[in-house]
Design a protein around this motif. Structure first.
Motif, PDB file in Angstrom:
ATOM      1  N   ASN A 101       0.336  -0.913   0.273  1.00  6.80           N
ATOM      2  CA  ASN A 101      -0.006   0.687   0.270  1.00  6.80           C
ATOM      3  C   ASN A 101       0.870   1.297  -0.119  1.00  6.80           C
ATOM      4  OD1 ASN A 101      -3.019  -0.025  -0.184  1.00  6.80           O
ATOM      5  ND2 ASN A 101      -3.033   0.449   1.799  1.00  6.80           N
ATOM      6  N   THR A 102       1.709   1.421  -0.588  1.00  2.24           N
ATOM      7  CA  THR A 102       2.713   2.009  -1.126  1.00  2.24           C
ATOM      8  C   THR A 102       3.254   2.852  -2.418  1.00  2.24           C
ATOM      9  OG1 THR A 102       3.533   1.697   1.521  1.00  2.24           O
ATOM     10  CG2 THR A 102       5.206   2.584  -0.059  1.00  2.24           C
ATOM     11  N   VAL A 103       3.607   3.719  -2.263  1.00  2.00           N
ATOM     12  CA  VAL A 103       4.489   4.633  -3.689  1.00  2.00           C
ATOM     13  C   VAL A 103       5.472   5.159  -2.979  1.00  2.00           C
ATOM     14  CG1 VAL A 103       4.203   5.912  -5.369  1.00  2.00           C
ATOM     15  CG2 VAL A 103       2.242   4.832  -4.582  1.00  2.00           C
ATOM     16  N   TYR A 104       6.384   4.777  -3.863  1.00  2.00           N
ATOM     17  CA  TYR A 104       8.366   5.314  -3.562  1.00  2.00           C
ATOM     18  C   TYR A 104       8.519   6.219  -4.212  1.00  2.00           C
ATOM     19  CZ  TYR A 104       8.342   1.063  -0.310  1.00  2.00           C
ATOM     20  OH  TYR A 104       7.529   0.469  -0.389  1.00  2.00           O
ATOM     21  N   LEU A 105       9.506   7.207  -3.520  1.00  2.00           N
ATOM     22  CA  LEU A 105       9.995   8.236  -4.626  1.00  2.00           C
ATOM     23  C   LEU A 105      11.926   8.615  -4.522  1.00  2.00           C
ATOM     24  CD1 LEU A 105       9.615  10.583  -6.987  1.00  2.00           C
ATOM     25  CD2 LEU A 105       9.516  11.909  -5.368  1.00  2.00           C
ATOM     26  N   GLN A 106      12.572   7.414  -5.235  1.00  2.00           N
ATOM     27  CA  GLN A 106      14.132   7.824  -5.532  1.00  2.00           C
ATOM     28  C   GLN A 106      13.975   8.873  -5.804  1.00  2.00           C
ATOM     29  OE1 GLN A 106      15.590   5.518  -3.645  1.00  2.00           O
ATOM     30  NE2 GLN A 106      17.475   7.010  -3.668  1.00  2.00           N
ATOM     31  N   MET A 107      14.722   9.838  -5.573  1.00  2.00           N
ATOM     32  CA  MET A 107      15.662  10.788  -5.958  1.00  2.00           C
ATOM     33  C   MET A 107      17.210  10.717  -5.021  1.00  2.00           C
ATOM     34  SD  MET A 107      12.984  13.621  -3.572  1.00  2.00           S
ATOM     35  CE  MET A 107      13.626  13.216  -1.896  1.00  2.00           C
ATOM     36  N   ASN A 108      17.683  10.872  -6.831  1.00  2.00           N
ATOM     37  CA  ASN A 108      19.154  10.940  -6.793  1.00  2.00           C
ATOM     38  C   ASN A 108      19.756  12.534  -6.782  1.00  2.00           C
ATOM     39  OD1 ASN A 108      19.008   8.494  -5.552  1.00  2.00           O
ATOM     40  ND2 ASN A 108      18.613   7.405  -8.102  1.00  2.00           N
ATOM     41  N   SER A 109      21.132  12.243  -7.173  1.00  2.00           N
ATOM     42  CA  SER A 109      21.986  13.740  -7.623  1.00  2.00           C
ATOM     43  C   SER A 109      20.911  14.953  -7.266  1.00  2.00           C
ATOM     44  CB  SER A 109      21.764  13.579  -9.202  1.00  2.00           C
ATOM     45  OG  SER A 109      22.438  12.416  -9.420  1.00  2.00           O
ATOM     46  N   LEU A 110      20.233  15.067  -5.800  1.00  2.00           N
ATOM     47  CA  LEU A 110      19.888  16.131  -4.887  1.00  2.00           C
ATOM     48  C   LEU A 110      20.974  17.071  -5.447  1.00  2.00           C
ATOM     49  CD1 LEU A 110      18.247  14.048  -2.668  1.00  2.00           C
ATOM     50  CD2 LEU A 110      16.998  15.434  -4.470  1.00  2.00           C
ATOM     51  N   THR A 111      19.910  18.038  -5.292  1.00  2.00           N
ATOM     52  CA  THR A 111      20.474  19.781  -5.695  1.00  2.00           C
ATOM     53  C   THR A 111      19.791  20.949  -4.960  1.00  2.00           C
ATOM     54  OG1 THR A 111      19.356  20.898  -7.033  1.00  2.00           O
ATOM     55  CG2 THR A 111      21.309  19.051  -7.642  1.00  2.00           C
ATOM     56  N   PRO A 112      20.142  21.618  -4.323  1.00  2.00           N
ATOM     57  CA  PRO A 112      19.735  23.168  -3.283  1.00  2.00           C
ATOM     58  C   PRO A 112      18.443  23.644  -4.044  1.00  2.00           C
ATOM     59  CG  PRO A 112      21.812  23.414  -3.246  1.00  2.00           C
ATOM     60  CD  PRO A 112      21.825  22.201  -4.522  1.00  2.00           C
ATOM     61  N   GLU A 113      18.211  23.112  -5.451  1.00  2.00           N
ATOM     62  CA  GLU A 113      17.180  23.444  -6.052  1.00  2.00           C
ATOM     63  C   GLU A 113      15.465  22.031  -5.486  1.00  2.00           C
ATOM     64  OE1 GLU A 113      20.161  26.148  -6.983  1.00  2.00           O
ATOM     65  OE2 GLU A 113      20.407  23.667  -7.151  1.00  2.00           O
ATOM     66  N   ASP A 114      16.493  21.070  -5.270  1.00  2.00           N
ATOM     67  CA  ASP A 114      15.674  19.990  -4.623  1.00  2.00           C
ATOM     68  C   ASP A 114      14.533  20.321  -3.700  1.00  2.00           C
ATOM     69  OD1 ASP A 114      17.834  18.040  -6.592  1.00  2.00           O
ATOM     70  OD2 ASP A 114      15.408  18.700  -7.225  1.00  2.00           O
ATOM     71  N   THR A 115      14.646  21.188  -2.490  1.00  2.00           N
ATOM     72  CA  THR A 115      14.944  21.780  -1.372  1.00  2.00           C
ATOM     73  C   THR A 115      13.987  21.719  -1.273  1.00  2.00           C
ATOM     74  OG1 THR A 115      17.142  21.924  -0.786  1.00  2.00           O
ATOM     75  CG2 THR A 115      15.067  23.070   0.839  1.00  2.00           C
ATOM     76  N   ALA A 116      12.266  21.515  -0.734  1.00  2.00           N
ATOM     77  CA  ALA A 116      10.714  21.606  -0.479  1.00  2.00           C
ATOM     78  C   ALA A 116      10.517  20.896   0.065  1.00  2.00           C
ATOM     79  CB  ALA A 116      10.850  21.650  -1.826  1.00  2.00           C
ATOM     80  N   VAL A 117       9.203  21.064   0.385  1.00  2.00           N
ATOM     81  CA  VAL A 117       8.818  20.007   1.195  1.00  2.00           C
ATOM     82  C   VAL A 117       7.327  19.164  -0.142  1.00  2.00           C
ATOM     83  CG1 VAL A 117       5.968  19.657   2.654  1.00  2.00           C
ATOM     84  CG2 VAL A 117       7.517  21.696   2.900  1.00  2.00           C
ATOM     85  N   TYR A 118       8.039  17.784   0.419  1.00  2.00           N
ATOM     86  CA  TYR A 118       7.522  16.781  -0.847  1.00  2.00           C
ATOM     87  C   TYR A 118       5.781  16.371  -0.633  1.00  2.00           C
ATOM     88  CZ  TYR A 118      11.551  17.344  -3.772  1.00  2.00           C
ATOM     89  OH  TYR A 118      12.783  17.887  -4.328  1.00  2.00           O
ATOM     90  N   TYR A 119       5.150  17.057  -1.339  1.00  2.00           N
ATOM     91  CA  TYR A 119       3.260  16.137  -1.107  1.00  2.00           C
ATOM     92  C   TYR A 119       2.817  14.729  -1.830  1.00  2.00           C
ATOM     93  CZ  TYR A 119       2.766  20.604   1.466  1.00  2.00           C
ATOM     94  OH  TYR A 119       2.729  21.339   2.437  1.00  2.00           O
TER      95      TYR A 119
END
Length: 123
Positions: free
Chosen positions: A77-95
């Motif tokens: 019952n789960t969905v995933y988001l794998q995030m790689n190569s993160l940058t400061p522009e990815d800073t946020a609240v994720y919904y």
């Protein structure tokens, strides 16, 4: 009542990775498409990624394509988001969002929302 709960946010350095999860209760997540949006301070909420019911179709914004991967495990019952190569522009609240009645990329089309998880990428 359907609830979506995000987990996995945190602080990471530039170039690092994080994996977010979105777990549903009140309804099987296998019954609806699921998406991720994010909102940075002072910015509007923006589409990140979405996946259809069986996982056969996945969609990404141009800004995350090639770096983020969405997946689902309906048995959990789960969905995933794998995030790689993160940058400061990815800073946020994720919904996490569930059950859209239109374009995946439009936030007002989604019926269910989680409370969000903070992702902060330091430079």
């Amino acid at each position: 009542q359907v609830q979506l709960v995000e987990a996995g946010g945190g602080l990471v350095q530039t170039g690092g990775s994080l994996s977010l999860s979105c777990t549903a209760s009140g309804r099987s997540i296998s019954a609806f498409a699921t998406g991720w949006f994010r909102q940075a301070p002072g910015m509007e909420r923006e589409f990140v990624s979405a996946i259809n019911i069986d996982g056969g179709n996945r969609f990404y914004s141009e800004s995350v394509k090639g770096r983020f991967t969405i997946s689902r495990d309906n048995a959990k019952n789960t969905v995933y988001l794998q995030m790689n190569s993160l940058t400061p522009e990815d800073t946020a609240v994720y919904y996490c969002a569930g059950d859209t009645r239109g374009s995946y990329r439009v936030d007002t089309n989604w019926n269910y929302w989680g409370r969000g998880t903070q992702v902060t990428v330091s430079s």
